[in-house]
Motif scaffolding. Structure first.
Motif, PDB file in Angstrom:
ATOM      1  N   ASN A   3       0.805  -1.228   0.000  1.00  0.00           N
ATOM      2  CA  ASN A   3       0.000   0.000   0.000  1.00  0.00           C
ATOM      3  C   ASN A   3       0.841   1.283   0.000  1.00  0.00           C
ATOM      4  N   TYR A   4       2.170   1.142  -0.195  1.00  0.00           N
ATOM      5  CA  TYR A   4       3.012   2.332  -0.183  1.00  0.00           C
ATOM      6  C   TYR A   4       2.794   3.222  -1.400  1.00  0.00           C
ATOM      7  N   PHE A   5       2.327   2.643  -2.473  1.00  0.00           N
ATOM      8  CA  PHE A   5       2.166   3.397  -3.715  1.00  0.00           C
ATOM      9  C   PHE A   5       0.738   3.242  -4.232  1.00  0.00           C
ATOM     10  N   PRO A   6      -0.243   3.767  -3.503  1.00  0.00           N
ATOM     11  CA  PRO A   6      -1.638   3.549  -3.908  1.00  0.00           C
ATOM     12  C   PRO A   6      -1.968   4.110  -5.284  1.00  0.00           C
ATOM     13  N   GLN A   7      -1.223   5.140  -5.725  1.00  0.00           N
ATOM     14  CA  GLN A   7      -1.547   5.746  -7.022  1.00  0.00           C
ATOM     15  C   GLN A   7      -1.086   4.892  -8.192  1.00  0.00           C
ATOM     16  N   TYR A   8      -0.231   3.908  -7.934  1.00  0.00           N
ATOM     17  CA  TYR A   8       0.328   3.117  -9.032  1.00  0.00           C
ATOM     18  C   TYR A   8      -0.616   2.003  -9.476  1.00  0.00           C
ATOM     19  N   THR A   9      -1.756   2.407  -9.990  1.00  0.00           N
ATOM     20  CA  THR A   9      -2.668   1.447 -10.608  1.00  0.00           C
ATOM     21  C   THR A   9      -2.109   1.083 -11.986  1.00  0.00           C
ATOM     22  N   THR A  10      -2.657   0.056 -12.599  1.00  0.00           N
ATOM     23  CA  THR A  10      -2.196  -0.282 -13.958  1.00  0.00           C
ATOM     24  C   THR A  10      -2.507   0.861 -14.922  1.00  0.00           C
ATOM     25  N   VAL A  77       6.494  -3.782 -31.130  1.00  0.00           N
ATOM     26  CA  VAL A  77       5.445  -3.268 -30.251  1.00  0.00           C
ATOM     27  C   VAL A  77       6.044  -2.683 -28.972  1.00  0.00           C
ATOM     28  N   GLY A  78       7.178  -3.225 -28.532  1.00  0.00           N
ATOM     29  CA  GLY A  78       7.856  -2.656 -27.361  1.00  0.00           C
ATOM     30  C   GLY A  78       7.897  -3.586 -26.165  1.00  0.00           C
ATOM     31  N   LYS A  79       8.701  -4.655 -26.265  1.00  0.00           N
ATOM     32  CA  LYS A  79       8.767  -5.633 -25.182  1.00  0.00           C
ATOM     33  C   LYS A  79       9.573  -5.109 -23.993  1.00  0.00           C
ATOM     34  N   THR A  80      10.612  -4.313 -24.269  1.00  0.00           N
ATOM     35  CA  THR A  80      11.456  -3.828 -23.161  1.00  0.00           C
ATOM     36  C   THR A  80      10.672  -2.868 -22.263  1.00  0.00           C
ATOM     37  N   ARG A  81       9.894  -2.011 -22.874  1.00  0.00           N
ATOM     38  CA  ARG A  81       9.079  -1.089 -22.074  1.00  0.00           C
ATOM     39  C   ARG A  81       8.064  -1.857 -21.241  1.00  0.00           C
ATOM     40  N   LEU A  82       7.525  -2.927 -21.815  1.00  0.00           N
ATOM     41  CA  LEU A  82       6.567  -3.747 -21.072  1.00  0.00           C
ATOM     42  C   LEU A  82       7.243  -4.391 -19.868  1.00  0.00           C
ATOM     43  N   MET A  83       8.490  -4.819 -20.026  1.00  0.00           N
ATOM     44  CA  MET A  83       9.228  -5.366 -18.877  1.00  0.00           C
ATOM     45  C   MET A  83       9.298  -4.335 -17.755  1.00  0.00           C
ATOM     46  N   GLY A  84       9.611  -3.100 -18.132  1.00  0.00           N
ATOM     47  CA  GLY A  84       9.674  -2.030 -17.134  1.00  0.00           C
ATOM     48  C   GLY A  84       8.347  -1.834 -16.432  1.00  0.00           C
ATOM     49  N   ALA A  85       7.248  -1.933 -17.189  1.00  0.00           N
ATOM     50  CA  ALA A  85       5.908  -1.792 -16.605  1.00  0.00           C
ATOM     51  C   ALA A  85       5.612  -2.949 -15.653  1.00  0.00           C
ATOM     52  N   PHE A  86       6.000  -4.164 -16.036  1.00  0.00           N
ATOM     53  CA  PHE A  86       5.822  -5.328 -15.164  1.00  0.00           C
ATOM     54  C   PHE A  86       6.559  -5.126 -13.839  1.00  0.00           C
ATOM     55  N   ILE A  87       7.802  -4.656 -13.941  1.00  0.00           N
ATOM     56  CA  ILE A  87       8.622  -4.431 -12.743  1.00  0.00           C
ATOM     57  C   ILE A  87       7.978  -3.365 -11.856  1.00  0.00           C
ATOM     58  N   ALA A  88       7.550  -2.254 -12.483  1.00  0.00           N
ATOM     59  CA  ALA A  88       6.910  -1.168 -11.716  1.00  0.00           C
ATOM     60  C   ALA A  88       5.666  -1.668 -10.994  1.00  0.00           C
ATOM     61  N   TYR A  89       4.837  -2.443 -11.693  1.00  0.00           N
ATOM     62  CA  TYR A  89       3.597  -2.949 -11.086  1.00  0.00           C
ATOM     63  C   TYR A  89       3.889  -3.931  -9.951  1.00  0.00           C
ATOM     64  N   LEU A  90       4.758  -4.895 -10.187  1.00  0.00           N
ATOM     65  CA  LEU A  90       5.013  -5.924  -9.170  1.00  0.00           C
ATOM     66  C   LEU A  90       5.670  -5.331  -7.925  1.00  0.00           C
ATOM     67  N   TYR A  91       6.465  -4.279  -8.116  1.00  0.00           N
ATOM     68  CA  TYR A  91       7.060  -3.627  -6.949  1.00  0.00           C
ATOM     69  C   TYR A  91       6.041  -2.783  -6.190  1.00  0.00           C
ATOM     70  N   GLU A 125      13.692   3.305  -8.068  1.00  0.00           N
ATOM     71  CA  GLU A 125      14.493   2.234  -8.668  1.00  0.00           C
ATOM     72  C   GLU A 125      15.614   1.753  -7.763  1.00  0.00           C
ATOM     73  N   SER A 126      16.119   2.618  -6.850  1.00  0.00           N
ATOM     74  CA  SER A 126      17.207   2.210  -5.976  1.00  0.00           C
ATOM     75  C   SER A 126      16.786   1.097  -5.018  1.00  0.00           C
ATOM     76  N   ASP A 127      15.494   0.947  -4.807  1.00  0.00           N
ATOM     77  CA  ASP A 127      14.969  -0.075  -3.905  1.00  0.00           C
ATOM     78  C   ASP A 127      14.761  -1.399  -4.624  1.00  0.00           C
ATOM     79  N   ILE A 128      14.864  -1.382  -5.948  1.00  0.00           N
ATOM     80  CA  ILE A 128      14.644  -2.577  -6.761  1.00  0.00           C
ATOM     81  C   ILE A 128      15.989  -3.067  -7.275  1.00  0.00           C
ATOM     82  N   ARG A 129      16.146  -4.378  -7.300  1.00  0.00           N
ATOM     83  CA  ARG A 129      17.378  -4.941  -7.860  1.00  0.00           C
ATOM     84  C   ARG A 129      17.023  -5.723  -9.117  1.00  0.00           C
TER      85      ARG A 129
END
Length: 441
Positions: A3-10, A77-91, A125-129
């Motif tokens: 719940n630290y990032f409530p605004q980060y909806t999909t 279509v942009g697979k690398t950007r999608l990876m970034g979105a996956f990481i942002a969402y899961l974190y 990003e510093s909190d993610i490895r």
């Protein structure tokens, strides 16, 4: 849930990252699955598969020792950007901090490192490895990874496999199905696997078997239709009997028709840059090149000698042609891929690249305008892979100029096949996009 990032909806992530529709759909599918399945190490895979299959019936097996989901997105279509979105969402929504990204070769590895280290990414990003590995080095270096590291009191490999929240992201994941890397990835015991590929197929003998863990598929035909790529045109000749042609005669005809396409593209790109430039906002001039695919190195040598002869445009391309061999492996192969990437630079004189059945991923050039496949086993899949190398939009979006937004594939001896494909609806070539070489001026 975190719940630290409530605004980060999909929706929020999609907006901030300017995701395209298929990327946004992929993110929402991940959200639905992760919220429906209780992610944890040692989870009941059979129950998880049942839940995923109920939502997405095309997924019938995870095919790995952990829950692994494939998102099959077309090239460009942009697979690398999608990876970034996956990481942002899961974190932000699930507190996952550890991600292991695997790439199939050095070129894609370097691209991922660059893209995923983008300073425009969110400031948490510093909190993610994010660990990024080339699968070849991972295979060869697994012994080093398994050696004791005094800093962590364990081997790096064991350290990773013991992480409670490791998510494995596999770029171009069709590479990790039939090699020893697949077991090495299983041994990492990730919480979740996310696979991205434009070709969700495994070669088994003479057959190509579809992945069983696909949850979203966005084919090339749809990407073209939706305007995320250039439009491919098949260039053919229907007015001659190819059975009366020898191999070399047909090669010469296809090369001459290919160079006509190339020269037309060159003229149109120059005109577009001139006509759309203003003193305040000049338009970058794109220098196109032509790719010739040969069946072997002997064939490639002959093709180069012909292109460099007086018979071919009076030798005009003698100093503008390079040959890229496909027999080289490892570092040599990566070097050749980089050589091809350099043809995008405006000051590079190369206008024709000859190579041998070497259609690797990672060639993200946006100035390939003409493809000439000579004596190749041009199946529908191979045609799509070849055309895929020339679909990227040089200006980031379609311009509305038909020639600037096109890529040409000479397909003289495949005329009947292409016409039949165009009628089926899933072809990358629409019926109106099959043109005659004799009409190119």
């Amino acid at each position: 849930m975190n719940n630290y990032f409530p605004q980060y909806t999909t929706d929020y992530i999609s907006g901030v990252m300017s995701l395209r529709k298929p990327q946004e759909q992929s993110l929402k599918i991940l959200e639905e699955i992760v919220n429906s399945v209780s992610l944890r190490k040692g989870m009941n895979l059979k129950a998880a598969l049942g839940a995923v299959h109920a939502m997405y019936p095309i997924c019938s097996d995870f095919e790995r020792d952990f829950m692994s989901l494939t998102f099959a997105l077309a090239t460009g279509v942009g697979k690398t950007r999608l990876m970034g979105a996956f990481i942002a969402y899961l974190y932000t929504k699930h507190g996952i901090k550890n991600f292991f990204v695997v790439a199939p070769n050095t070129t894609i590895y370097e691209k991922l490192k660059r893209d995923l280290n983008d300073t425009n990414s969110p400031n948490y990003e510093s909190d993610i490895r994010v660990f990024i590995y080339n699968i070849d080095k991972f295979n060869k270096g697994s012994a080093n990874m398994k050696r004791l590291n005094e800093m962590i009191g364990d081997s790096f490999y064991d350290y990773l496999s013991n992480l409670p929240d490791l998510v494995l992201i596999m770029d171009e994941s069709h590479h990790y199905r039939a090699e020893k890397g697949a077991q090495a990835l299983n041994d990492l015991k990730p919480l979740l696997g996310l696979e991205l590929t434009a070709t969700p197929l495994v070669t088994k003998g003479s057959k190509q078997v579809p992945f069983k863990n696909v949850v979203f598929e966005y084919p090339l035909s749809k990407a073209i239709e939706d305007g995320y790529t250039r439009t491919p045109f098949a260039v053919t000749r229907s007015d001659i009997d190819f059975y009366n042609f020898g191999d070399e005669q047909l090669d010469k005809l296809m090369l001459l028709d290919g160079i006509s396409c190339h020269e037309k593209a060159k003229r149109q790109l120059e005109l577009y840059a001139v006509n759309n430039s203003t003193p305040e906002q000049p338009v970058r001039k794109v220098k196109p090149f032509m790719l010739v695919v040969c069946k072997d190195t002997t064939h490639a040598t002959w093709v180069k000698s012909y292109i460099c002869s007086e018979e071919f445009r009076e030798g005009a391309y003698r100093d503008k042609t390079i040959v890229v061999h496909s027999k080289q492996k490892g570092a040599e192969s990566d070097f050749n891929t980089r050589l091809l990437l350099d043809v995008e630079k405006p000051d590079n004189p190369v206008e024709i690249v000859i190579h041998v059945n070497m259609l690797k991923e990672g060639w993200d050039v946006n100035n390939l305008y003409t493809i000439v496949p000579l004596r190749t086993a041009a199946s529908k899949i191979l045609r799509e892979q070849m055309v895929g190398r020339g679909l990227r939009l040089p200006y980031g979006e379609r311009t509305g100029d038909k020639d600037v937004d096109a890529v040409m594939l000479t397909a003289h001896d495949k005329f009947a096949d292409i016409i039949a494909e165009a009628q089926k609806g899933d072809s990358i070539f629409k019926a109106g996009n099959v043109i005659k070489a004799e009409e190119i001026v």
